[in-house]
Design a protein around this motif. Structure first.
Motif, PDB file in Angstrom:
ATOM      1  N   GLU A  25       0.958  -0.913   0.170  1.00  0.00           N
ATOM      2  CA  GLU A  25      -0.202  -0.268  -0.190  1.00  0.00           C
ATOM      3  C   GLU A  25       0.551   1.300   0.501  1.00  0.00           C
ATOM      4  OE1 GLU A  25      -3.292  -1.222   3.431  1.00  0.00           O
ATOM      5  OE2 GLU A  25      -4.519  -1.147   1.926  1.00  0.00           O
ATOM      6  N   ASP A  26       2.261   0.783   0.511  1.00  0.00           N
ATOM      7  CA  ASP A  26       2.784   2.755   0.098  1.00  0.00           C
ATOM      8  C   ASP A  26       3.075   2.770  -1.324  1.00  0.00           C
ATOM      9  OD1 ASP A  26       4.398  -0.011  -0.548  1.00  0.00           O
ATOM     10  OD2 ASP A  26       6.068   0.987   0.059  1.00  0.00           O
ATOM     11  N   PHE A  27       2.697   4.148  -1.281  1.00  0.00           N
ATOM     12  CA  PHE A  27       3.011   4.882  -2.509  1.00  0.00           C
ATOM     13  C   PHE A  27       3.897   6.410  -2.597  1.00  0.00           C
ATOM     14  CE2 PHE A  27       1.175   7.903  -6.189  1.00  0.00           C
ATOM     15  CZ  PHE A  27       0.649   6.854  -6.671  1.00  0.00           C
ATOM     16  N   HIS A  28       4.445   6.638  -3.506  1.00  0.00           N
ATOM     17  CA  HIS A  28       5.192   8.477  -3.915  1.00  0.00           C
ATOM     18  C   HIS A  28       4.182   9.182  -3.290  1.00  0.00           C
ATOM     19  CE1 HIS A  28       4.651   7.382  -8.032  1.00  0.00           C
ATOM     20  NE2 HIS A  28       4.882   6.432  -8.072  1.00  0.00           N
ATOM     21  N   TRP A  29       3.202   9.042  -2.806  1.00  0.00           N
ATOM     22  CA  TRP A  29       2.207  11.123  -2.618  1.00  0.00           C
ATOM     23  C   TRP A  29       3.001  12.058  -2.734  1.00  0.00           C
ATOM     24  CZ3 TRP A  29      -1.835   9.974  -4.955  1.00  0.00           C
ATOM     25  CH2 TRP A  29      -2.578   8.950  -4.379  1.00  0.00           C
ATOM     26  N   GLY A  30       4.719  12.257  -2.278  1.00  0.00           N
ATOM     27  CA  GLY A  30       4.831  13.525  -2.098  1.00  0.00           C
ATOM     28  C   GLY A  30       4.143  14.435  -1.500  1.00  0.00           C
ATOM     29  N   ASP A  31       4.139  15.439  -2.103  1.00  0.00           N
ATOM     30  CA  ASP A  31       3.839  17.042  -1.263  1.00  0.00           C
ATOM     31  C   ASP A  31       1.705  16.616  -1.577  1.00  0.00           C
ATOM     32  OD1 ASP A  31       3.289  17.359  -3.776  1.00  0.00           O
ATOM     33  OD2 ASP A  31       4.794  19.394  -2.960  1.00  0.00           O
ATOM     34  N   ASP A  32       1.602  15.401  -2.238  1.00  0.00           N
ATOM     35  CA  ASP A  32      -0.135  15.521  -2.865  1.00  0.00           C
ATOM     36  C   ASP A  32      -1.169  16.270  -1.500  1.00  0.00           C
ATOM     37  OD1 ASP A  32      -2.386  15.151  -5.281  1.00  0.00           O
ATOM     38  OD2 ASP A  32      -2.540  13.637  -2.776  1.00  0.00           O
ATOM     39  N   ARG A  33      -1.781  17.041  -1.752  1.00  0.00           N
ATOM     40  CA  ARG A  33      -3.045  17.148  -1.224  1.00  0.00           C
ATOM     41  C   ARG A  33      -3.992  17.335  -1.237  1.00  0.00           C
ATOM     42  NH1 ARG A  33      -2.715  16.575   3.402  1.00  0.00           N
ATOM     43  NH2 ARG A  33      -4.451  18.111   4.073  1.00  0.00           N
ATOM     44  N   PRO A  34      -5.244  17.091  -1.034  1.00  0.00           N
ATOM     45  CA  PRO A  34      -6.599  17.323  -1.792  1.00  0.00           C
ATOM     46  C   PRO A  34      -6.699  18.789  -2.598  1.00  0.00           C
ATOM     47  CG  PRO A  34      -6.874  15.908   0.647  1.00  0.00           C
ATOM     48  CD  PRO A  34      -5.678  16.765   0.657  1.00  0.00           C
ATOM     49  N   PRO A  35      -6.901  19.061  -3.505  1.00  0.00           N
ATOM     50  CA  PRO A  35      -7.745  20.689  -3.892  1.00  0.00           C
ATOM     51  C   PRO A  35      -8.386  21.066  -2.541  1.00  0.00           C
ATOM     52  CG  PRO A  35      -7.091  19.124  -5.747  1.00  0.00           C
ATOM     53  CD  PRO A  35      -7.196  18.445  -4.824  1.00  0.00           C
ATOM     54  N   GLY A  36      -9.432  20.537  -2.543  1.00  0.00           N
ATOM     55  CA  GLY A  36     -10.143  20.857  -1.131  1.00  0.00           C
ATOM     56  C   GLY A  36     -11.001  22.444  -1.784  1.00  0.00           C
ATOM     57  N   ILE A  37     -11.358  22.461  -3.105  1.00  0.00           N
ATOM     58  CA  ILE A  37     -12.315  23.359  -3.701  1.00  0.00           C
ATOM     59  C   ILE A  37     -13.679  22.989  -3.286  1.00  0.00           C
ATOM     60  CG2 ILE A  37     -13.436  24.092  -6.334  1.00  0.00           C
ATOM     61  CD1 ILE A  37     -10.711  22.336  -7.321  1.00  0.00           C
ATOM     62  N   PRO A  38     -13.880  25.026  -3.141  1.00  0.00           N
ATOM     63  CA  PRO A  38     -15.363  24.427  -2.363  1.00  0.00           C
ATOM     64  C   PRO A  38     -16.290  24.384  -2.893  1.00  0.00           C
ATOM     65  CG  PRO A  38     -13.484  26.941  -1.903  1.00  0.00           C
ATOM     66  CD  PRO A  38     -13.027  25.712  -2.968  1.00  0.00           C
ATOM     67  N   MET A  39     -16.832  24.240  -2.382  1.00  0.00           N
ATOM     68  CA  MET A  39     -18.379  22.555  -3.020  1.00  0.00           C
ATOM     69  C   MET A  39     -19.152  23.894  -4.551  1.00  0.00           C
ATOM     70  SD  MET A  39     -20.008  19.616  -3.068  1.00  0.00           S
ATOM     71  CE  MET A  39     -20.999  18.975  -3.908  1.00  0.00           C
ATOM     72  N   GLU A  40     -19.201  25.168  -3.984  1.00  0.00           N
ATOM     73  CA  GLU A  40     -20.018  25.960  -5.254  1.00  0.00           C
ATOM     74  C   GLU A  40     -18.678  25.856  -6.081  1.00  0.00           C
ATOM     75  OE1 GLU A  40     -19.171  26.296  -1.506  1.00  0.00           O
ATOM     76  OE2 GLU A  40     -18.439  28.189  -1.109  1.00  0.00           O
TER      77      GLU A  40
END
Lengths: 103, 712
Positions: free
Chosen positions: B149-164
């Motif tokens: 299950e390990d993966f090289h995500w690096g600094d990946d973050r959810p974009p977190g775009i507001p729903m609207e």
């Protein structure tokens, strides 16, 4: 058990590791023996026909260890299918690819 | 210096030997397979099984490597767990045999002759290559596998775009790039989709909603086409394993690397500022009814996982044979585990729940006013920022659009938006009043929940494409092998005068304009717009409104359409950019006091039954103001415009009646109107104006356009 062999040589000031066979969960741990601190390291994959999931992880770990030891590591001779797998899974992005190898 | 390997544990040694393997009792939680020093821990739930056996296979071999029965003292509560040492996760396949009563009336259907898939299997083998013929005679055809299950995500973050701020693009992993014209190196795969991210960026969408990517069998379809050829299950709403990404969607599936390939796709989408929503199907499984195959759940604990009639048969609220018992406490835990896993392990940003009305039914099918599953998902800490979207109906008549239990978190596919906009566009009478509520985020449905509860769409995978919506009055599903009996009949479509393809330039011009009208209304409506992949280039399914079984050019995205139909693509692209540029179009809450309505005369909307014209002016923050005039009438209307706010003048963003390139003006280049107070809105057209401060060097003045159109 798959077959895997490895031999070390030098080209100029670079260490060259020639890997032969398949890199998978049975052979991946052997990779870490190739690392020489400092200088340059060329991993020749031209005789590697298959790299498994464990094998890709081992290559990436090797790359990170090399960086910690100030060794500049590049891979070369990546066969089309291996390159394709590395590209599709995103692993290829991490490696420096050296075109051509002088044995 | 001596370093103690931090991985060493004082309990990583065997205590028993079973079938030649060294084992010990495992930690019962989490379920599934967990890697521990020197071995793997297997943990599986069954309340009513008398005994459980772990079956190990070497990858691809017909016969098991070993069968290890869980000793009685390895069971804690209803959980069987065991650590087995010396296994190679890369070459291992495994399953379970559960022994217990076979008494269907009481709900028990144990069958120890079957080897069962782990419900928590992280990988499933057996369908590695899409379309490769299955071997039905193979013992244990779908097999659980452990995953690194390990993966090289690096600094990946959810974009977190507001729903609207979302513009959702619904697509199918295989269909998006399988067409020979896609030009990607691995057509029809996660990797292929990754290569098309620049296209998504160009279009301007910031969220992709992927049709099911949990492992399923594309051969699970009893129907044949008119020539007797078997049809596939192309869409994949028939889940085999809820924790396993579909291997056949991975170019590397044959090597078991589908998880890495899919994660690489998610990571790259995030880097491009695009969120990933998964279409998840918890309402039923691939096991069908009592005549279906026993794959996993039925054999492990039938009474837990399924809604059963008093006689022990399967309730069929899903229309597929069985119904998951979603509000059973154990199943709730299962679903929660699953969604948490996809968020934690795959960095998924949200979920769209197929036939979600089933998620609020009790075990006997009764709709619950306060369904514990939905509440739990709404408040779960790991899912806190996830988008939760319900398809708020099911196949047994429970229709909850506007009333789905939301806990302040759930949005819905707004089916009423779709129906209203379709009826308005085709020119139905008596729709203008409802249209008004739909384009401002359906406050009648979502008062107190906000406009973001409304996922607005005109088309989705289920139903006509946009091009077919304006080209067909009736569905044409003969290719599905059921004599055109499948698929919805109430499409609210209009063919513009000819059924199907035509060379009549007038009809084709009207169809193009109608497609632009739909996009213009959708992309200026409050709520969250969703576009069906391909509609931006006029994709057709030749009138088929239920292509679940069409794994061919009928469904696949034809990449030559962008070249043959650049006008529609350009129009949609600029309108998406326009939406992103104008907060007046997308407040999260219903902006009652920031909206004014108009008819032919400013401030005098015509709500009468025969009215087919409506204009709306919307005010947003920082003086942002947008005016949209929607004319579904076959007559032009010379309309009076409202006064723009002081210091601004009306500029033309789009007029669907104007010939390209005047149909849409890129954001920031909208020309001021020639006659500032009036606008001649052509028949069946949509006009979008934006308030801008006059510039020193005004661009070329824009005149309204008129072109003849046929009457309906």
């Amino acid at each position: 058990m798959s077959s895997f062999e490895m031999s070390l040589g030098r080209v100029g000031d670079a260490t060259t590791a020639i890997l032969v066979g398949e890199i998978d969960s049975g052979s991946a741990h052997q990779l870490f023996a190739v690392l020489v601190p400092g200088g340059q390291m060329l991993i020749d994959l031209s005789s590697v026909s298959y790299v498994s999931s464990s094998g890709l992880r081992a290559l990436l770990l090797l790359h990170r260890q090399a960086r910690e030891q100030d060794t500049r590591m590049a891979i070369t001779g990546v066969a089309d299918e291996v390159r394709f797998v590395m590209a599709a899974t995103g692993f290829l992005d991490f490696f420096e690819i050296a075109e051509g190898v002088h044995r | 210096m001596t370093v103690i390997d931090s991985r060493t544990r004082i309990d990583s040694h065997p205590t028993h030997r079973i079938a030649g393997y060294e084992v010990r009792t495992g930690r019962p939680y989490p379920f599934g397979v967990t890697s521990v020093p020197g071995g793997l821990t297997f943990s599986v739930y069954s309340d009513r099984a008398r005994s459980m056996t772990l079956v190990l296979f070497e990858r691809g071999k017909d016969e098991p490597l070993a069968e290890l029965e869980f000793p009685a003292d390895f069971r804690v509560g209803s959980v069987f767990s065991m650590t087995v040492f010396g296994l190679d996760p890369e070459t291992l396949e495994y399953g379970f045999r559960a022994d217990g009563p076979f008494d269907p009336v009481r709900g028990d259907r144990f069958d120890a002759s079957q080897i069962l898939v782990d419900p928590h299997a992280r990988l499933i083998s057996g369908r590695e290559v899409w379309g490769s013929p299955p071997n039905r005679d193979r013992i244990y055809p779908y097999r659980s596998r452990p995953l690194l299950e390990d993966f090289h995500w690096g600094d990946d973050r959810p974009p977190g775009i507001p729903m609207e701020e979302l513009v959702i693009y619904e697509t199918h992993v295989r269909g998006f790039t399988r067409h020979p014209s896609s030009g990607v190196s691995a057509p029809g795969t996660y990797a292929g989709l990754r290569e098309k991210i620049p296209y998504l960026r160009e279009l301007g969408v910031n969220c992709v909603e992927l049709m099911p990517i949990f492992e399923f069998d594309e051969f699970d379809n009893p129907h044949t086409d008119s020539e007797g050829n078997p049809l596939r299950n192309y869409w994949g709403y028939n889940t085999l394993g809820f924790f396993a990404p579909k291997a056949g969607y991975a170019a590397t599936g044959k090597y078991g690397m589908q998880a890495d390939e899919f994660k690489a796709l998610v990571k790259e989408l995030h880097r491009a500022g695009i969120e990933v929503i998964l279409d998840v199907v918890f309402n039923h499984t691939a096991e069908g009814n009592e005549n279906g195959p026993t794959i996993s759940f039925r054999g492990l604990d039938n009474t837990t996982y399924y809604m059963l009639t008093p006689e022990g048969y399967y309730y069929n609220f899903s229309g597929t044979g069985n119904t998951m018992n979603c509000n059973h406490p154990v199943v709730r835990g299962f679903i929660l585990d699953c969604l948490r896993y996809w968020v934690a392990e795959y960095h998924i940003d949200g979920f769209r729940f197929d036939l979600a009305a089933i998620l609020d039914r009790a075990g006997d099918g009764t709709p619950l006013p306060n369904p514990p599953l939905l509440e739990q998902l709404a408040y779960d800490p790991l899912l806190r920022n996830c988008k939760l979207i319900a398809e708020a109906w099911d196949a047994a008549g429970l229709y909850e659009v506007g009333s789905f239990p939301s806990y302040g978190r759930w949005s819905e596919w707004n089916g009423k938006y779709r129906d209203t906009v379709r009826r308005f566009l085709k020119g139905d009478s008596g729709v203008v009043g409802e249209l008004a509520t739909r384009v401002i985020g359906s406050p009648d449905l979502y008062d107190g929940r906000g406009a973001i509860a409304s996922i607005n769409f005109v088309t989705a995978h289920d139903g006509f494409t946009l091009n077919d919506l304006v080209s067909y009055n009736d569905k044409h599903n003969e290719a599905n092998g059921e004599g055109n009996a499948d698929g919805a009949n109430d499409n609210n479509s209009w063919n513009c005068g000819v059924e199907g393809p035509t060379t009549d330039p007038g009809v084709n011009a009207l169809r193009l304009r109608q497609m632009k009208n739909a996009m213009a209304v959708l992309l200026t409506s409050q709520g969250v717009p969703m576009i069906l992949s391909g509609d931006e280039v006029g994709r057709t399914q030749l009138g088929n409104n239920n292509t679940y079984c069409q794994d061919n050019e009928l469904s696949w995205f034809d990449w030559t359409l962008g070249e043959s139909n650049p006008e529609l693509f350009r129009f949609v692209r600029h309108l998406i950019a326009f939406r992103h540029a104008h907060p007046a179009l997308r407040p999260a809450w219903h902006p009652y006091d920031a909206v004014t309505w108009h008819g032919v005369r400013a401030g005098e909307p015509d709500w009468s039954a025969e009215s087919r014209f409506l204009a709306v002016t919307r005010h947003g923050p920082d003086g942002d103001v947008v005016h949209v005039a929607m004319n579904a009438h076959w007559e032009a209307h010379d309309t009076q415009l409202p006064q723009p706010p002081p210091g601004l003048e009306w500029c033309l963003a789009a007029d669907t009646a104007a010939p390209a390139p005047h149909d849409v003006h890129p954001a920031g280049t909208e020309p001021p109107l020639t006659h500032p107070g009036r606008y001649l809105v052509a028949p069946r057209s949509t006009v979008i104006l934006v308030g801008r401060a006059p510039s020193d060097q005004p661009p070329e003045k824009e005149s309204p356009w008129l072109s003849p159109l046929p009457s309906p």
